[in-house]
Design a protein around this motif. Structure first.
Motif: not given
Length: 213
Positions: A75-80, A108-110
Motif C-alpha cells: 500500500t505504501y511501499g514500506l519495508k519493516p 517482505v524483509l527489511p
C-alpha cells in the motif's frame, strides 16, 4: 507533539500503533491487521487524518505483530525496520502462523535495522531505540522523551510481562531488560504495550507482580 492512535487487531488482540505529529508524517508500529476490515480501518484513519506513512517498525517479529507488514509494503511501499536479531522470526512467519491456525505470507524483509541507542526520526519527532530481549530475540522498545512515553511491545504489560516459554525467551534476561531499560525511566512515562491497556512506569515498578523495581 506525537499523537498516538491505537488499533486492536487479529485473533491475538494485538495493539497496532500509528504515531504522527503536526508534520503529518506518521509511522506504523507492529501492524497486526489481518482481515480486510482491519486493513481498511487502518488505511481509512491514515487517509482521514491526511497522514503520510514514512516508516514501519516491528518491536519484535512474532507473527501477531507482523501480519500487516506485507499489506503496508504493497500500500505504501514500506519495508519493516527491525532489530537484526528478529529477522529469523520474520523469515519463518508462515510456519509460526500455522501453529496457531492462521495463514501468513512470506514476509517482505527489511533493508534497515535498528540497534540499541539509535534515534529514529520522523516529521518533527524523535524516538530512542532500546534493545530489550527476553521475550524474544530482537525485541526493542521505542521511547519519546519529549512526550514521555514508551512503546514496549511484548516486554512489559499492565500488571504482567511477555511470555518467556517461546523460542529465545528467557525470564532472567527479560527481567534485566525491564529493570535496566524501562524502570530507569521517570515514573510518569506512559507505557503503551503490545497487548492490553496502557499503564505507567511508576505503576509497574510498584505493582507488577512479575518484575519489581
Amino acid at each position: 507533539m506525537i499523537r498516538i492512535k491505537v488499533f486492536v487487531f487479529n485473533p491475538f488482540m494485538e495493539n497496532t500503533y500509528v504515531l504522527y505529529d503536526d508534520s503529518r508524517e506518521c509511522i506504523i508500529v507492529d501492524p497486526g491487521c489481518y482481515t480486510e476490515e482491519e486493513r481498511n480501518a487502518l488505511t481509512s484513519f491514515i487517509a482521514a487524518e491526511n497522514l503520510r506513512p514514512v516508516g514501519l517498525i516491528n518491536t519484535h517479529t512474532h507473527v501477531d505483530h507482523i501480519l500487516g507488514n506485507n499489506f503496508l509494503h504493497r500500500t505504501y511501499g514500506l519495508k519493516p525496520i527491525i532489530h537484526q536479531a528478529g529477522e529469523l522470526f520474520l523469515k519463518s512467519a508462515p510456519e509460526h502462523a500455522s501453529i496457531f491456525g492462521i495463514e501468513a505470507e512470506r514476509m517482505v524483509l527489511p533493508e534497515n535495522f535498528l540497534e540499541d541507542g539509535d534515534t529514529f526520526t520522523f516529521g518533527n519527532s524523535a524516538l530512542e531505540i532500546v534493545y530489550t530481549p527476553g521475550h524474544a530475540n530482537g525485541s526493542i522498545c521505542l521511547i519519546s522523551h519529549q512526550d514521555r512515553f514508551i512503546l514496549t511491545g511484548d516486554v512489559l504489560f499492565q500488571g504482567s510481562i511477555g511470555r518467556t516459554d517461546l523460542p529465545t525467551g528467557n525470564f532472567e534476561l527479560l527481567a534485566e531488560s525491564i529493570q535496566q531499560k524501562i524502570y530507569t525511566l521517570p515514573d510518569d512515562y506512559v507505557v503503551y504495550p503490545g497487548h492490553g491497556p496502557h499503564t505507567t512506569v511508576g505503576e509497574e515498578k510498584q505493582n507488577n507482580p512479575f518484575v519489581n523495581a
